[in-house]
Motif scaffolding. Structure first.
Motif, PDB file in Angstrom:
ATOM      1  N   CYS A  37       0.835  -1.213   0.000  1.00 40.16           N
ATOM      2  CA  CYS A  37       0.000   0.000   0.000  1.00 40.16           C
ATOM      3  C   CYS A  37       0.866   1.257   0.000  1.00 40.16           C
ATOM      4  O   CYS A  37       0.592   2.211  -0.750  1.00 40.16           O
ATOM      5  CB  CYS A  37      -0.940   0.004   1.200  1.00 40.16           C
ATOM      6  N   ASN A  38       1.908   1.259   0.823  1.00 43.10           N
ATOM      7  CA  ASN A  38       2.793   2.431   0.877  1.00 43.10           C
ATOM      8  C   ASN A  38       3.520   2.645  -0.448  1.00 43.10           C
ATOM      9  O   ASN A  38       3.685   3.786  -0.892  1.00 43.10           O
ATOM     10  CB  ASN A  38       3.812   2.275   2.019  1.00 43.10           C
ATOM     11  N   VAL A  39       3.935   1.547  -1.090  1.00 40.84           N
ATOM     12  CA  VAL A  39       4.635   1.667  -2.377  1.00 40.84           C
ATOM     13  C   VAL A  39       3.674   2.191  -3.449  1.00 40.84           C
ATOM     14  O   VAL A  39       4.054   3.018  -4.285  1.00 40.84           O
ATOM     15  CB  VAL A  39       5.285   0.325  -2.779  1.00 40.84           C
ATOM     16  N   ALA A  40       2.422   1.744  -3.435  1.00 35.81           N
ATOM     17  CA  ALA A  40       1.450   2.240  -4.422  1.00 35.81           C
ATOM     18  C   ALA A  40       1.241   3.746  -4.263  1.00 35.81           C
ATOM     19  O   ALA A  40       1.178   4.489  -5.254  1.00 35.81           O
ATOM     20  CB  ALA A  40       0.127   1.491  -4.290  1.00 35.81           C
ATOM     21  N   GLN A  41       1.137   4.201  -3.016  1.00 35.80           N
ATOM     22  CA  GLN A  41       0.954   5.640  -2.798  1.00 35.80           C
ATOM     23  C   GLN A  41       2.198   6.423  -3.221  1.00 35.80           C
ATOM     24  O   GLN A  41       2.103   7.452  -3.902  1.00 35.80           O
ATOM     25  CB  GLN A  41       0.624   5.931  -1.336  1.00 35.80           C
ATOM     26  N   GLU A  42       3.349   5.917  -2.844  1.00 39.39           N
ATOM     27  CA  GLU A  42       4.592   6.608  -3.221  1.00 39.39           C
ATOM     28  C   GLU A  42       4.784   6.587  -4.746  1.00 39.39           C
ATOM     29  O   GLU A  42       5.291   7.555  -5.325  1.00 39.39           O
ATOM     30  CB  GLU A  42       5.784   5.973  -2.499  1.00 39.39           C
ATOM     31  N   ALA A  43       4.354   5.503  -5.397  1.00 38.91           N
ATOM     32  CA  ALA A  43       4.447   5.425  -6.863  1.00 38.91           C
ATOM     33  C   ALA A  43       3.634   6.547  -7.504  1.00 38.91           C
ATOM     34  O   ALA A  43       4.088   7.218  -8.442  1.00 38.91           O
ATOM     35  CB  ALA A  43       3.958   4.067  -7.351  1.00 38.91           C
ATOM     36  N   MET A  44       2.414   6.750  -6.984  1.00 42.01           N
ATOM     37  CA  MET A  44       1.592   7.860  -7.490  1.00 42.01           C
ATOM     38  C   MET A  44       2.320   9.194  -7.269  1.00 42.01           C
ATOM     39  O   MET A  44       2.372  10.042  -8.176  1.00 42.01           O
ATOM     40  CB  MET A  44       0.235   7.861  -6.778  1.00 42.01           C
ATOM     41  N   TYR A  45       2.890   9.375  -6.091  1.00 44.71           N
ATOM     42  CA  TYR A  45       3.598  10.631  -5.795  1.00 44.71           C
ATOM     43  C   TYR A  45       4.828  10.813  -6.696  1.00 44.71           C
ATOM     44  O   TYR A  45       5.137  11.936  -7.111  1.00 44.71           O
ATOM     45  CB  TYR A  45       4.015  10.674  -4.319  1.00 44.71           C
ATOM     46  N   ARG A  46       5.547   9.729  -6.983  1.00 43.00           N
ATOM     47  CA  ARG A  46       6.721   9.842  -7.874  1.00 43.00           C
ATOM     48  C   ARG A  46       6.283  10.298  -9.258  1.00 43.00           C
ATOM     49  O   ARG A  46       6.969  11.078  -9.917  1.00 43.00           O
ATOM     50  CB  ARG A  46       7.443   8.495  -7.980  1.00 43.00           C
ATOM     51  N   GLY A  47       5.139   9.790  -9.717  1.00 45.32           N
ATOM     52  CA  GLY A  47       4.615  10.242 -11.006  1.00 45.32           C
ATOM     53  C   GLY A  47       4.205  11.705 -10.947  1.00 45.32           C
ATOM     54  O   GLY A  47       4.513  12.492 -11.858  1.00 45.32           O
ATOM     55  N   MET A  48       3.541  12.096  -9.856  1.00 48.48           N
ATOM     56  CA  MET A  48       3.087  13.488  -9.708  1.00 48.48           C
ATOM     57  C   MET A  48       4.257  14.464  -9.655  1.00 48.48           C
ATOM     58  O   MET A  48       4.149  15.608 -10.121  1.00 48.48           O
ATOM     59  CB  MET A  48       2.247  13.621  -8.430  1.00 48.48           C
TER      60      MET A  48
END
Ligand code: MF3
Ligand code: CO
Ligand code: CO
Length: 275
Positions: free
Chosen positions: A140-151
């Motif tokens: 879950c944390n990696v999915a959220q951070e993945a979105m943030y890395r894209g943003m």
């Protein structure tokens, strides 16, 4: 020859459109906050759907975009307001009175509302009972951070490929995989518009971002292989290996200097982004 290209002019929102996108985005984010205390062991995903329906229709005076959406040859329209994707369900989980949540489940709720003709689309993960396994928590944390890395890549002049590359590189460095068959999308008066926002790819490829574009970033991250399978209901998407999957989604506006998060929630720390 270049492998980048300009956005069609119709994808650039006016100041008035942007103000309406802000309102729709805020309403969608409020649904995810509102539903949180209801996500407890023993509740069914259909009960959560009903609560969201009543909130959107009666309190927000908005339209639930998913209800009646997406009929296609061989596929019925979606009959609910939220997608509820539990554990190995990747996305588009169908709320059901038979799906009783239990402690340790990971649940994604994805909601899209229409207000004044414009869409706000967002999703997040919830840990049922407040805790889960170490693996599920990390996913879950990696999915959220993945979105943030894209943003973090979003600003005028960057490309869609830059976004996908940043997400893929990060997720694979964490030894997880990125789903390929489903992607983010342009959004506005149309729910799923151009461009497709792939969560994998090569830098300096694809559509060039411009101030005034609005789209989602919504990476689905799998604990095992990236491949997925569509169930017989023609909506529910599961991981092919039945390992866990997690997703986060925001609706975004490209600004002069970076990104504005139209579906931000009050408790979210977005201080790293240049608005
Ligand atoms: N909200 C999803 C997205 O992020 C789409 C759900 S379509 C539905 O694009 F019909 F399944 F609700
Ligand atoms: Co969504
Ligand atoms: Co979306």
């Amino acid at each position: 020859m270049s492998n980048t290209y300009e956005a069609p002019r119709r994808l650039i929102k006016s100041a008035e459109d942007i103000e309406k996108m802000r309102v729709a985005g805020r309403l969608a984010a409020e649904v995810l906050d509102m539903i949180k205390p209801h996500i407890v062991p023993g509740v069914t995903t259909l009960e959560l759907d009903t609560i969201c329906h009543d909130y959107i229709v009666n309190k927000q005076d908005a339209i639930p975009a998913c209800l009646g959406y997406g009929a296609a040859p061989g596929r019925p329209a979606f009959q609910h307001v939220i997608c509820t994707s539990v554990n190995h369900v990747v996305c588009h989980g169908v709320p059901s009175e038979n799906k009783v949540l239990k402690k340790g489940d990971i649940l994604n709720i994805d909601v899209t509302v229409i207000k004044d003709g414009f869409h706000g689309d967002t999703n997040m993960m919830y840990l049922v009972g407040g805790e889960t396994s170490i693996l599920a928590n990390r996913l879950c944390n990696v999915a959220q951070e993945a979105m943030y890395r894209g943003m973090a890549v979003v600003k005028p002049g960057a490309t869609m490929g830059d976004i996908g590359h940043a997400i893929q590189k990060y997720v694979e460095s964490e030894r997880f995989s990125v789903v390929r068959e489903y992607c983010g999308h342009g959004i506005g008066t149309t729910f799923h518009d151009e461009p497709q926002v792939l969560h994998y790819g090569q830098p300096n490829t694809g559509m060039i971002l411009e101030e005034g574009m609005t789209f989602t970033i919504e990476p689905m991250v799998n604990a095992g292989v990236w491949q997925t399978k569509l169930l017989g209901d023609k909506w529910t998407v599961v991981t092919k290996d039945h390992k866990l999957s997690a997703q986060y989604e925001h609706t975004l506006l490209v600004t002069k200097t970076g990104v504005e998060v139209l579906t931000a929630r009050p408790e979210e720390d977005l201080s790293r982004f240049n608005v």
